[in-house]
Design an enzyme around this catalytic site. Structure first.
Site, PDB file in Angstrom:
ATOM      1  N   TRP A 168      -2.674  -2.849  -1.915  1.00  0.00           N
ATOM      2  CA  TRP A 168      -2.479  -4.347  -1.771  1.00  0.00           C
ATOM      3  C   TRP A 168      -3.324  -4.891  -0.820  1.00  0.00           C
ATOM      4  O   TRP A 168      -3.096  -4.735   0.424  1.00  0.00           O
ATOM      5  CB  TRP A 168      -0.822  -4.446  -1.723  1.00  0.00           C
ATOM      6  CG  TRP A 168      -0.327  -5.835  -1.661  1.00  0.00           C
ATOM      7  CD1 TRP A 168       0.202  -6.328  -3.038  1.00  0.00           C
ATOM      8  CD2 TRP A 168      -0.141  -7.099  -1.028  1.00  0.00           C
ATOM      9  NE1 TRP A 168       0.367  -7.797  -2.713  1.00  0.00           N
ATOM     10  CE2 TRP A 168       0.166  -8.132  -1.471  1.00  0.00           C
ATOM     11  CE3 TRP A 168      -0.669  -7.055   0.311  1.00  0.00           C
ATOM     12  CZ2 TRP A 168       0.384  -9.190  -0.998  1.00  0.00           C
ATOM     13  CZ3 TRP A 168      -0.396  -8.363   1.072  1.00  0.00           C
ATOM     14  CH2 TRP A 168       0.122  -9.472   0.110  1.00  0.00           C
ATOM     15  N   GLU A 176      17.871 -18.250  -5.481  1.00  0.00           N
ATOM     16  CA  GLU A 176      17.576 -17.008  -6.143  1.00  0.00           C
ATOM     17  C   GLU A 176      17.084 -17.018  -7.539  1.00  0.00           C
ATOM     18  O   GLU A 176      15.988 -16.582  -7.763  1.00  0.00           O
ATOM     19  CB  GLU A 176      18.548 -15.776  -5.763  1.00  0.00           C
ATOM     20  CG  GLU A 176      18.692 -14.701  -6.432  1.00  0.00           C
ATOM     21  CD  GLU A 176      17.352 -13.843  -6.221  1.00  0.00           C
ATOM     22  OE1 GLU A 176      16.764 -14.012  -5.153  1.00  0.00           O
ATOM     23  OE2 GLU A 176      17.227 -12.640  -6.798  1.00  0.00           O
ATOM     24  N   LYS A 236       6.127  -4.337  -3.563  1.00  0.00           N
ATOM     25  CA  LYS A 236       7.633  -4.188  -3.339  1.00  0.00           C
ATOM     26  C   LYS A 236       8.136  -4.029  -2.040  1.00  0.00           C
ATOM     27  O   LYS A 236       8.877  -5.005  -1.508  1.00  0.00           O
ATOM     28  CB  LYS A 236       7.778  -2.807  -3.853  1.00  0.00           C
ATOM     29  CG  LYS A 236       9.527  -2.743  -3.927  1.00  0.00           C
ATOM     30  CD  LYS A 236      10.282  -3.373  -4.921  1.00  0.00           C
ATOM     31  CE  LYS A 236      11.796  -3.041  -4.867  1.00  0.00           C
ATOM     32  NZ  LYS A 236      12.385  -4.170  -5.412  1.00  0.00           N
ATOM     33  N   ASN A 291      -2.028   2.026   5.870  1.00  0.00           N
ATOM     34  CA  ASN A 291      -1.174   0.991   5.334  1.00  0.00           C
ATOM     35  C   ASN A 291      -0.945   0.125   6.586  1.00  0.00           C
ATOM     36  O   ASN A 291      -0.463   0.485   7.649  1.00  0.00           O
ATOM     37  CB  ASN A 291       0.149   1.695   4.747  1.00  0.00           C
ATOM     38  CG  ASN A 291       1.049   0.691   4.441  1.00  0.00           C
ATOM     39  OD1 ASN A 291       0.953  -0.349   4.085  1.00  0.00           O
ATOM     40  ND2 ASN A 291       2.499   0.736   4.334  1.00  0.00           N
ATOM     41  N   GLY A 292      -0.924  -1.366   6.370  1.00  0.00           N
ATOM     42  CA  GLY A 292      -0.687  -1.834   7.688  1.00  0.00           C
ATOM     43  C   GLY A 292      -1.801  -2.917   7.867  1.00  0.00           C
ATOM     44  O   GLY A 292      -2.945  -3.148   7.061  1.00  0.00           O
ATOM     45  N   CYS A 347       0.938  -1.327  -0.081  1.00  0.00           N
ATOM     46  CA  CYS A 347      -0.007   0.026   0.020  1.00  0.00           C
ATOM     47  C   CYS A 347       0.970   1.152   0.128  1.00  0.00           C
ATOM     48  O   CYS A 347       1.878   1.470   0.740  1.00  0.00           O
ATOM     49  CB  CYS A 347      -0.852   0.095   1.289  1.00  0.00           C
ATOM     50  SG  CYS A 347      -2.007  -1.093   1.278  1.00  0.00           S
ATOM     51  N   LYS A 351      13.393 -15.884  -8.849  1.00  0.00           N
ATOM     52  CA  LYS A 351      13.240 -15.014 -10.052  1.00  0.00           C
ATOM     53  C   LYS A 351      12.270 -15.585 -11.154  1.00  0.00           C
ATOM     54  O   LYS A 351      11.189 -14.749 -11.497  1.00  0.00           O
ATOM     55  CB  LYS A 351      14.444 -14.617 -10.607  1.00  0.00           C
ATOM     56  CG  LYS A 351      15.357 -13.553  -9.775  1.00  0.00           C
ATOM     57  CD  LYS A 351      14.847 -12.107  -9.683  1.00  0.00           C
ATOM     58  CE  LYS A 351      14.191 -11.793  -8.540  1.00  0.00           C
ATOM     59  NZ  LYS A 351      14.658 -11.827  -7.324  1.00  0.00           N
ATOM     60  N   ARG A 368       4.279  -0.400  -4.357  1.00  0.00           N
ATOM     61  CA  ARG A 368       4.002  -0.870  -3.073  1.00  0.00           C
ATOM     62  C   ARG A 368       2.498  -1.716  -3.209  1.00  0.00           C
ATOM     63  O   ARG A 368       2.149  -2.339  -2.158  1.00  0.00           O
ATOM     64  CB  ARG A 368       3.666   0.121  -2.192  1.00  0.00           C
ATOM     65  CG  ARG A 368       5.176   1.124  -2.043  1.00  0.00           C
ATOM     66  CD  ARG A 368       4.747   2.273  -1.140  1.00  0.00           C
ATOM     67  NE  ARG A 368       4.636   1.621   0.435  1.00  0.00           N
ATOM     68  CZ  ARG A 368       5.587   1.494   1.193  1.00  0.00           C
ATOM     69  NH1 ARG A 368       6.921   1.805   0.619  1.00  0.00           N
ATOM     70  NH2 ARG A 368       5.445   1.274   2.272  1.00  0.00           N
ATOM     71  N   GLU A 382       8.505 -15.763  -9.507  1.00  0.00           N
ATOM     72  CA  GLU A 382       7.768 -14.524  -9.228  1.00  0.00           C
ATOM     73  C   GLU A 382       7.518 -13.696 -10.450  1.00  0.00           C
ATOM     74  O   GLU A 382       6.502 -13.141 -10.783  1.00  0.00           O
ATOM     75  CB  GLU A 382       8.406 -13.881  -8.289  1.00  0.00           C
ATOM     76  CG  GLU A 382       9.743 -13.265  -8.644  1.00  0.00           C
ATOM     77  CD  GLU A 382      10.374 -12.321  -7.668  1.00  0.00           C
ATOM     78  OE1 GLU A 382       9.670 -11.662  -6.980  1.00  0.00           O
ATOM     79  OE2 GLU A 382      11.534 -12.301  -7.484  1.00  0.00           O
ATOM     80  N   HIS A 384      18.516 -37.244  -3.070  1.00  0.00           N
ATOM     81  CA  HIS A 384      17.888 -37.281  -1.855  1.00  0.00           C
ATOM     82  C   HIS A 384      16.417 -37.105  -1.946  1.00  0.00           C
ATOM     83  O   HIS A 384      15.522 -36.946  -1.065  1.00  0.00           O
ATOM     84  CB  HIS A 384      18.245 -36.656  -0.675  1.00  0.00           C
ATOM     85  CG  HIS A 384      19.690 -36.928  -0.034  1.00  0.00           C
ATOM     86  ND1 HIS A 384      20.195 -38.122   0.431  1.00  0.00           N
ATOM     87  CD2 HIS A 384      20.998 -36.157  -0.456  1.00  0.00           C
ATOM     88  CE1 HIS A 384      21.048 -38.152   0.377  1.00  0.00           C
ATOM     89  NE2 HIS A 384      21.976 -36.871  -0.060  1.00  0.00           N
TER      90      HIS A 384
HETATM   91  C1  F6R Z   1      12.089 -10.856  -4.770  1.00  0.00           C
HETATM   92  C2  F6R Z   1      11.939  -9.966  -3.624  1.00  0.00           C
HETATM   93  C3  F6R Z   1      11.442 -10.093  -2.263  1.00  0.00           C
HETATM   94  C4  F6R Z   1      12.085  -9.184  -1.325  1.00  0.00           C
HETATM   95  C5  F6R Z   1      11.851  -9.275   0.136  1.00  0.00           C
HETATM   96  C6  F6R Z   1      12.516  -8.486   0.937  1.00  0.00           C
HETATM   97  O1  F6R Z   1      12.476 -10.499  -5.832  1.00  0.00           O
HETATM   98  O2  F6R Z   1      12.047  -8.483  -4.017  1.00  0.00           O
HETATM   99  O3  F6R Z   1      11.638 -11.402  -1.903  1.00  0.00           O
HETATM  100  O4  F6R Z   1      13.691  -9.443  -1.500  1.00  0.00           O
HETATM  101  O5  F6R Z   1      10.161  -9.236   0.173  1.00  0.00           O
HETATM  102  O6  F6R Z   1      12.356  -7.173   0.816  1.00  0.00           O
HETATM  103  P1  F6R Z   1      13.524  -6.204   1.532  1.00  0.00           P
HETATM  104  O7  F6R Z   1      14.723  -6.599   0.883  1.00  0.00           O
HETATM  105  O8  F6R Z   1      12.875  -4.808   1.247  1.00  0.00           O
HETATM  106  O9  F6R Z   1      13.424  -6.413   2.841  1.00  0.00           O
END
Ligand code: F6R
Length: 607
Positions: free
Chosen positions: A74, A481, A602, A100-101, A2, A485, A27, A488, A504
């Site tokens: 969001w 990672e 984000k 927000n929250g 949000c 990527k 956000r 997502e 395993h």
């Molecule tokens: C994936 C991604 C998320 C963030 C996670 C932590 O591409 O961006 O997995 O890495 O939400 O966010 P931060 O780094 O802002 O604490």
């Protein structure tokens, strides 16, 4: 999660609000709304979907008024429907609130108000705020007092901004565990979830602290401690800002812009810190706590998502280079776990946004233990940056695409510097690592030139429903990672595994429809990774290998991506780039929105 925005001043509020919401859309982006106050009352517009749809709706019939607030959502409580979009108001349409929250005790408040015949119109937790405010206002007859009383009743995490025609030149705001920053302008003031939308108007800002409320007019900004009910003295700070950072330039989207910023990201993270000639690592942020660092015999790194995988690389680096035991914990688990902690333990929080609720909560959990708390944070002035005792900023600049790319690169670079710093030069790798760090930007530039070839591969493989990523040692976190990527961005199911785990269990999944991305770079465990690839090929699984020397994989891998060599400890900084490009092009091939993947936001400021 949000985005919140607000304006009071001589200009039409709608313009700043719509531009600001577009900047904050990372956000959350399932619905949008704004309210503007003028002498005739309040004008509210809410819509399911992106900011652009509200902008279209208002084209030619703007909302007139010099005070207003907006929100991009969001969804947590209630589906993305118009009735659940913010701002929310009370039954008499007097108080307008963006939030927000999560209001954890919303059900108790709702039940109490329903017993007073209040009818709720939305499925959200937020609606209890304006309804309770209206209820308190009827009793107190004073907007500010009613606002403070309402805020004191809320449990959970919130940043709240409220406007009302009863007080048509004032914004009321409050914060607990969810970010809000006030921009102090010349006869105009601003508020937002992060400084980006404000910075082109003013660089003077006040980050609200937990339990602070603000009463903001065009000419004044009063900060009140919510619990003590007293004025808090806060001096605005100046933020540095590069407006170019927020612009797309010639790039089609932020993700690819940010992937291409990787060489500069490494340079910025190293600037002034890596002294190649002197063979020195200078981390000003850690010098402040140098004495305490001498007594550290255990490090816990807490983080989430991509930052968690960067932290895992950090674990390998710090253990190997500085010889200090490290464990990395997902912040969401750490905060509920019961374990012994003492003063010789250091907790490092790794976060791009510096606002991730779980990471913040993990830091808060250890507050009473006397442990040293460090931050590896990108967003300057963020909650985690301010909550920690010391830290090292990532200096990656603003990251707008929801999927983290350059922040991962910056975090690993900073963790490598921290490992070297903590080693005090007592590692045989010291000089070699310093020299190699310096060469990385040029090597990343060479990898970026592979984009057309990686795009072809993505086209070839993006129809698959599943993908496996494998790596060993430093390549294991990179495999995790890479899989994150891919899933997502493209919504292809992908799993990351340590190569040694294949037998395993995961090997059972392999067939001709289940390709593997094998991280087979030169190094101590290269032969072992080759054995994994043999086993996958023997079961008909297609293999793409990221390697240094394609000749070694001849007749084995179906496709190869050759990247430059570096020492094993720094390979994650190179290997992550082709994986980001591969996920990006798979997503594009499947018609996905790469900057705004479905269901994600984000900055995850709720648990
Ligand atoms: C994936 C991604 C998320 C963030 C996670 C932590 O591409 O961006 O997995 O890495 O939400 O966010 P931060 O780094 O802002 O604490």
């Amino acid at each position: 999660m949000c985005g919140i925005i607000g304006y009071v001043g001589p200009e039409q509020a709608q313009n700043f609000i719509l531009d600001g919401l577009a900047t904050l859309e990372y956000r959350g982006y399932d619905s949008t709304g704004l309210v503007v106050i003028n002498d005739d009352g309040a004008k509210l517009v809410r819509s399911v979907g992106r900011v652009s749809s509200v902008r279209d709706e208002l084209a030619g019939k703007p909302l007139i008024g010099k005070l207003g607030i907006g929100h991009t959502r969001w969804a947590t409580h209630g589906a993305p429907l118009e009735r659940n979009a913010h701002p929310h108001t009370d039954s008499d349409k007097q108080f307008y609130v963006v939030h927000n929250g999560i209001v954890e005790n919303f059900q108790d408040i709702k039940t109490m108000l329903e017993a007073q015949s209040v009818t709720f119109k939305s499925d959200t937790d937020t609606e209890v705020i304006p309804q309770l405010l209206a209820y308190n206002y009827k009793k107190l007859g004073d907007v500010k007092e009613a606002f403070l009383k309402t805020i004191r009743s809320l449990k959970g995490a919130y940043s709240v901004v409220m406007v009302t025609p009863l007080s048509p030149d004032t914004m009321y705001a409050a914060r607990l565990s969810s970010p809000l920053v006030i921009g102090i302008g010349d006869k105009e003031n601003f508020i937002a979830s992060d400084p980006t939308p404000i910075m082109e108007h003013t660089k003077k800002v006040i980050f609200l602290n937990d339990y602070e409320a603000a009463v903001i007019t065009a000419e004044s900004c009063e900060i009140i401690h919510i619990k003590k009910g007293k004025l808090a003295k806060r001096i605005p700070e100046e933020l540095e800002y590069d407006p170019e950072q927020a612009l797309l330039g010639d790039h089609p989207n932020f993700m690819i812009k940010e992937v291409y910023e990787a060489p500069q990201t490494v340079r910025s993270a190293l600037l002034g810190r890596l002294r190649v000639e002197q063979k020195l690592i200078k981390l000003g942020g850690l010098e402040l706590v140098e004495e305490q660092l001498r007594y550290i015999d255990r490090i816990i790194i807490v983080s989430c998502g991509t930052s968690f995988y960067a932290s895992l690389v950090g674990e390998y680096l710090i253990e190997e280079i500085a010889g200090i035991p490290v464990e990395v914990q997902q912040a969401s688990e750490f905060k509920y776990r019961v374990e012994p902690l003492n003063r010789s333990t250091m907790v490092i929080a790794v976060s791009q946004s510096g606002e991730t609720a779980d990471t913040l909560a993990a830091l808060e959990k250890v507050a009473g233990y006397g442990v040293l708390r460090l931050g590896v944070v990108n967003a300057v002035g963020s909650s985690i940056a301010r909550l920690t005792d010391a830290g090292v900023y990532c200096h990656a600049g603003s990251e707008q695409s929801v999927a983290s790319t350059k922040a991962f690169i910056a975090q690993v670079t900073v963790l490598a510097l921290i490992a070297l710093y903590l080693s005090d030069g007592n590692t045989p790798l010291y000089e070699e690592m310093i020299n190699e760090l310096d060469k990385l930007p040029a090597k990343i530039e060479a990898i970026l030139k592979l984009e057309p070839a990686i795009k072809k591969l993505a086209k070839k493989y993006s129809h698959h429903r599943d993908f496996l990523y494998i790596g060993r040692r430093y390549m294991y976190p990179v495999a995790l990672e890479g899989a994150l990527k891919l899933k997502e961005l493209s919504y292809i199911h992908a799993e990351g595994y340590a190569g040694g785990e294949m037998k395993h269990g995961p090997l059972a999944m392999i067939d001709e429809n289940f390709p593997t991305m094998a991280l087979a770079l030169d190094g101590e465990l290269f032969e072992k990774t080759m054995s994994n690839i043999q086993e996958i090929k023997a079961r008909g699984g297609p293999v793409i290998a990221i390697c240094n020397d394609p000749a070694k994989l001849k007749d084995l891998a179906d496709d190869v991506i050759k990247i430059p060599k570096t020492i094993e400890q720094l390979q994650p900084l190179l290997a992550a780039i082709p994986l980001q490009l591969f996920a990006y092009h798979c997503a594009l091939a499947l018609g996905r929105n790469v900057d705004r993947p479905r269901n994600l936001a984000k900055s995850v400021t709720v648990e």
